[in-house]
Design an enzyme around this catalytic site. Structure first.
Site, PDB file in Angstrom:
ATOM      1  N   LYS A 113      28.982   8.999  60.440  1.00 50.69           N
ATOM      2  CA  LYS A 113      28.721  10.358  59.962  1.00 50.69           C
ATOM      3  C   LYS A 113      27.388  10.905  60.485  1.00 50.69           C
ATOM      4  O   LYS A 113      27.219  12.112  60.615  1.00 50.69           O
ATOM      5  CB  LYS A 113      28.791  10.406  58.443  1.00 50.69           C
ATOM      6  CG  LYS A 113      30.207  10.159  57.957  1.00 50.69           C
ATOM      7  CD  LYS A 113      30.419  10.470  56.511  1.00 50.69           C
ATOM      8  CE  LYS A 113      31.890  10.397  56.140  1.00 50.69           C
ATOM      9  NZ  LYS A 113      32.443   9.025  56.187  1.00 50.69           N
TER      10      LYS A 113
HETATM   11  C1  LIG Z   1      33.800   8.737  56.345  1.00 50.34           C
HETATM   12  C2  LIG Z   1      34.186   7.394  56.869  1.00 50.34           C
HETATM   13  C3  LIG Z   1      35.485   7.121  57.366  1.00 50.34           C
HETATM   14  C4  LIG Z   1      36.605   8.148  57.329  1.00 50.34           C
HETATM   15  O1  LIG Z   1      36.404   9.224  58.200  1.00 50.34           O
HETATM   16  P1  LIG Z   1      37.211  10.583  58.016  1.00 50.34           P
HETATM   17  O2  LIG Z   1      36.579  11.548  58.923  1.00 50.34           O
HETATM   18  O3  LIG Z   1      37.059  10.969  56.566  1.00 50.34           O
HETATM   19  O4  LIG Z   1      38.649  10.302  58.363  1.00 50.34           O
HETATM   20  C5  LIG Z   1      35.746   5.858  57.899  1.00 50.34           C
HETATM   21  N1  LIG Z   1      34.795   4.903  57.910  1.00 50.34           N
HETATM   22  C6  LIG Z   1      33.555   5.109  57.432  1.00 50.34           C
HETATM   23  C7  LIG Z   1      32.563   4.000  57.465  1.00 50.34           C
HETATM   24  C8  LIG Z   1      33.188   6.360  56.903  1.00 50.34           C
HETATM   25  O5  LIG Z   1      31.940   6.558  56.422  1.00 50.34           O
END
Ligand SMILES: *Cc1c(COP(=O)(O)O)cnc(C)c1O
Length: 471
Positions: A113
């Site tokens: 993120k």
């Molecule tokens: C947010 C997240 C996901 C999922 O991603 P999306 O964009 O919501 O599909 C997967 N793995 C981790 C570690 C995350 O923080």
């Protein structure tokens, strides 16, 4: 280029405008009117660019209202080796069995993120400053999103962050990560309740239109367009690292929850990046796997959501999924409105007649991973390659191994680092030293700043008022 809503009832907006938006006023999600197209010449010119220059080329196609010089400055400040650990920013490595892993989790909070949030933080500051506005982010987190937002917005001018989290429910590491931030514009609020209570407080404040307007309350959730566009960049970067020429095709396998990450892959493919398949990997919360196997979308309630050992994928509805369905329906907002009415009343929808198109035209496939699969995969990769992968990445690798075709190059996106999930790693491989980046040594020993409050909307409003009225 203008942006339109998937529900078709919002006036077109510019990139700068959609950047500060959550949901469109008609309840839909914003998307560009059309996807910019790339050709062989562009791909050749981009193949050897640095990450920041690649980001500039791609984002500028979507953001004609940001002057080139300013965008250059923003991406140069965002995608640095200092913030993301390497000059390559998202290096690609290959496991013994040939599966590739693209590292997206070497930013400040050790999850993918950061790739988008760090960009968004700088964009927010730029747009707000230009328009002389301020923005106060109110959010609820169970761990990952909140810390990524705080690390992206700390110290930014014109922005305050009020982040609610359930008291005592996050890991020691997650708590230390958020609460050790001493920046004046970061306000951590631990609510005596569960994550859902925190979300309810955020909704209640959002629904108080006067308060929301007076205190410029906004959010940064996964439907934000600026996050999606920043994520498109690393699909291009991964493609270039995994291939030698633009005639080769690759597939991506993406650990998915809210469909934000893989939605960016869908957009990259629609732009003309030679992507073969987009493989959605889910955990036990498998609404997306169910859709891509059967065409049936049956979202669940929060109460029907499992708590799993890949917690960032524990969702019951995939908020960005509407963007894909908009494209799949031939960009028909009437269809999207009708389908989401069915989502709203709890029945969901069935598009099984579209499965051939979903696979052949859009390249979507899926698979699912359980707690046992996750532990087995972490253990297997540790044994074969001597490295520790995080539980979410393990879900991706499990699914990639199960679905891989002869000769197919699959890039699995690494969505977090093992260091964040000690318990699951120990459960999988026993007590071993789990590598942690130098910057985070001793994190749990740092002083922490947090206010603990009862599960009560008024108390949270008072904290916001006190901070903003007297600052
Ligand atoms: C947010 C997240 C996901 C999922 O991603 P999306 O964009 O919501 O599909 C997967 N793995 C981790 C570690 C995350 O923080």
């Amino acid at each position: 280029m203008n942006y339109i809503s998937t529900r078709g009832q919002t006036a077109p907006k510019t990139f700068s405008e959609v950047l500060l938006m959550g949901l469109a006023p008609d309840g839909g999600l914003m998307l560009p009117e059309h996807y910019p197209q790339v050709n062989g010449i562009m791909l050749s010119n981009w193949r050897n660019l640095s990450y920041k220059n690649l980001a500039f080329e791609i984002v500028s196609l979507f953001a004609p209202d940001i002057p080139a010089e300013d965008l250059h400055d923003i991406v140069s400040r965002t995608y640095t080796a200092d913030t993301f650990g390497t000059a390559e920013i998202t290096p690609v490595r290959t496991l013994k069995d040939g599966i590739k892993i693209q590292a997206l989790s070497n930013g400040p909070t050790l999850a993918f993120k950061d790739m988008a949030m760090q960009f968004l933080g700088n964009m927010f500051e730029y747009v707000l400053n230009k328009e002389g506005k301020q923005l106060n982010i109110l959010g609820a987190t169970s761990g990952d999103t909140g810390s990524a937002a705080e690390y992206a917005l700390r110290g930014k001018k014109g922005i305050n962050v009020f982040m609610l989290s359930p008291e005592g429910k996050m890991s020691d590491f997650q708590r230390a990560q958020m609460f050790s931030l001493q920046d004046d514009n970061i306000v951590n609020i631990a609510v005596q309740g569960m994550f859902d209570d925190c979300q309810d407080i955020v909704k209640a404040v959002q629904n108080d239109a006067d308060f929301k307007q007076r205190y410029h309350i906004g959010t940064v959730n996964s439907i934000n367009w600026g996050r999606i566009v920043a994520q498109v960049v690393y699909y291009f970067a991964g493609y270039f690292r995994a291939t030698d020429n633009n005639h080769q095709r690759v597939s991506f396998c993406v650990p998915s929850g809210n469909f934000g990450n893989i939605c960016a892959g869908h957009i990259a493919k629609q732009m003309g990046l030679p992507i073969d398949r987009l493989i959605v990997a889910t955990n036990e919360n498998d609404v997306l796997d169910q859709f891509f196997r059967s065409g049936e979308y049956r979202p669940r309630t929060t109460a029907q959501t499992f708590v799993t050992s890949s917690p960032s994928m524990d969702i019951s509805k995939a908020s960005n999924f509407e963007r894909f369905i908009f494209d799949l329906s031939g960009r028909n907002a009437d269809t999207v409105r009708r389908l989401w009415q069915q989502v709203g009343n709890g029945t969901g929808f069935n598009l099984s007649e579209k499965l051939p198109e979903i696979r052949e035209t859009y390249g979507f496939y899926s698979g699912k991973s359980t707690h046992t699969d996750r532990l087995d995969t972490i253990r297997a990769v540790y044994q074969s390659d001597g490295e520790l992968i995080d539980p979410h990445t393990a879900d991706g690798i499990k699914v990639a191994r199960a679905l891989r075709r002869e000769g197919e190059t699959i890039i699995c996106l690494e969505t977090a680092l093992a260091a964040k999930f000690n318990n699951t790693i120990t459960e999988a491989v026993g007590k071993v030293a789990i590598p942690r980046p130098d910057k985070l040594r001793g994190l749990e020993q740092l002083p922490q700043k947090v206010q603990i409050v009862p599960n009560d909307v008024e108390t949270v409003k008072i904290i916001i008022r006190n901070k903003l009225d007297y600052n």
